[in-house]
Scaffold this active site. Structure first.
Site, PDB file in Angstrom:
ATOM      1  N   ASP A 221      -5.895 -21.330  11.661  1.00 43.34           N
ATOM      2  CA  ASP A 221      -4.780 -21.857  10.888  1.00 43.34           C
ATOM      3  C   ASP A 221      -3.638 -22.199  11.849  1.00 43.34           C
ATOM      4  OD1 ASP A 221      -6.225 -20.928   8.561  1.00 43.34           O
ATOM      5  OD2 ASP A 221      -5.344 -18.939   8.887  1.00 43.34           O
ATOM      6  N   ARG A 316      -5.196 -26.047  -2.581  1.00 46.79           N
ATOM      7  CA  ARG A 316      -4.570 -24.783  -2.152  1.00 46.79           C
ATOM      8  C   ARG A 316      -3.086 -24.962  -1.865  1.00 46.79           C
ATOM      9  NH1 ARG A 316      -9.113 -22.042   1.903  1.00 46.79           N
ATOM     10  NH2 ARG A 316     -10.865 -22.129   0.419  1.00 46.79           N
TER      11      ARG A 316
END
Length: 442
Positions: A221, A316
């Site tokens: 990430d 998301r």
């Protein structure tokens, strides 16, 4: 689409005073940005002790960094152990910090991380579904070599952050490229005014058991909160930069996905505020809770997401499991055809959504804003879609239920109390459109 956003923002600007919004206070830069702490009541990160980051740092622990080596040194000197360094520290980022560089600052290519015995061509040939099948994940020497290659890259690009730390960008152009800030099992961290770009994984794993057709899964990430508490993420930007997945090749009929989340909050992380940030042109953007069976997440994953821009993200925004998550005053710019959903209602999730604005392509209907993943309830009020009048207000839950033959409840069992203010929805496009993201604090 962006021209429509500008037009809406301009139209909305004239009504800000009448609407009672305070754009000046939202955009005002602090006198001493590096020593600013999270204001009282500003979301879940303000609970209990609040979030102060490195405000207690002495002069010997205030740093200006311009590259990866300096960043690691400022965080404690050893990337393997920096996560345990509780000394209060302030790290001011100037210019661009590239994670894929060696200690001398020279760029590292994917080939530099590849373990002996690994090649992408061999990996593709070995695990082709026509050869390997579709019922089990890859295993054996080539998968071991892929995993080692990924770990080699992780040792460079995953930068561990210890407790009592403030990381703040100076000026308008502080960037972290190809880098994954890892905030793991620590408390009291502030990350502000950074442009995070292109945290890519050179060695995605093929998983033929993921979904009906298999998927490529990557590891990094831009920012990972793992078991972290009291974290304030403010005025940051997140993007894939010049390496969007839309330009990636397709292998085994699936996109070769080199990016994971932009900001993921998992494994019993708690008391987090994400505000005034911009998330752009990405697939799986913000995951809150990573497993339906993580019983340790129960009572945790309390997150506030407010005044953020989600522009061209596919899904998301956020997807939630277990947590009480307050989602308010966010701007969603939705582009077809890659859009999937915005709010993911996962197991035992308790999303309380207020006064969010959706600027959506005509082919996208409000019933698509939600996707259910074993959840049963979501509260969503004050939502406006493509306009400012009462006729543009949409009950998203009421739109979702008949379209999907479900009975989502609007009762999530709690009411948020930690917020400074909730702006009227018509003010959201201009406030967020003008002030969200890195470069506005200086």
């Amino acid at each position: 689409m962006r021209s429509r956003l500008v037009a809406i923002a301009a139209a909305c600007a004239a009504g800000l005073v009448a609407a009672g919004a305070s754009g000046a206070s939202a955009a005002a830069a602090p006198t001493d940005l590096a020593h600013q702490v999270l204001p009282a009541n500003d979301g879940w990160a303000a609970a209990t002790t609040g979030t102060t980051g490195g405000v207690a740092a002495d002069s010997a622990h205030v740093f200006v960094v311009t590259n990866r080596t300096e960043l690691v040194q400022a965080l404690g000197g050893n990337n393997k152990t920096n996560g345990a360094n509780a000394t209060p520290k302030i790290v001011m980022v100037q210019g661009t910090v590239d994670g894929n560089t060696d200690d001398a600052g020279q760029p590292l290519s994917c080939a530099a991380y590849a373990a002996p015995g690994y090649s992408q061509d061999a990996y593709l040939a070995t695990y082709d579904p026509a050869v390997w099948g579709t019922t089990q994940r890859p295993s054996g020497p080539l998968e071991d070599a892929r995993r080692q290659s990924e770990q080699n890259q992780a040792a460079r690009v995953q930068i561990r952050v210890g407790p009592n730390t403030t990381i703040v960008g100076m000026g308008r152009d502080a960037r972290m490229i190809g880098l994954n800030l890892l905030v793991q099992n620590v408390d009291n961290v502030i990350v502000r005014n950074i442009d995070f770009e292109n945290a890519f994984d050179c060695f995605p794993q093929w998983d033929p058991t993921d979904g009906s057709s298999g998927n490529w899964n990557s590891a990094f990430d831009n920012v990972s909160l793992v078991g972290a508490t009291h974290v304030w993420v403010d005025h940051d930007s997140f993007t894939d930069g010049d390496n969007p997945d839309s330009q990636s090749p397709v292998f085994f009929g699936r996109l070769f996905e080199m990016h994971d989340g932009e900001l993921d909050i998992t494994k019993a992380s708690d008391l987090v505020t994400v505000e005034w940030s911009a998330f752009r042109e990405h697939d799986k953007t913000m995951l809150i809770g990573s497993s339906d069976t993580a019983t340790g997440d129960v009572g945790k994953l309390r997150v506030t997401v407010h005044h953020d821009l989600f522009d061209g993200v596919d899904e998301r925004a956020p997807r939630v499991r277990f947590g009480q998550v307050h989602v308010f005053n966010n701007l969603y710019v939705i582009q077809d055809p890659t859009y999937v959903y915005s709010w993911g209602v996962g197991v035992q999730s308790q999303i309380f959504a207020q006064n969010n604005f959706f600027l959506a392509a005509s082919s996208v209907q409000p019933a698509q804003f939600i996707t259910v993943f074993s959840g049963t309830a979501i509260h969503a009020t004050g939502t406006l879609v493509n306009g400012f009048s009462p006729a543009h207000q949409v009950d998203v839950v009421a739109a979702y239920n008949p379209a999907h033959g479900t009975a989502l409840s609007p009762d999530v069992g709690w009411t948020p109390a930690l917020f400074v203010r909730i702006d009227p929805t018509p003010a959201v496009p201009v406030l967020v459109g003008l002030f969200a993201g890195a470069g506005h604090l200086r």
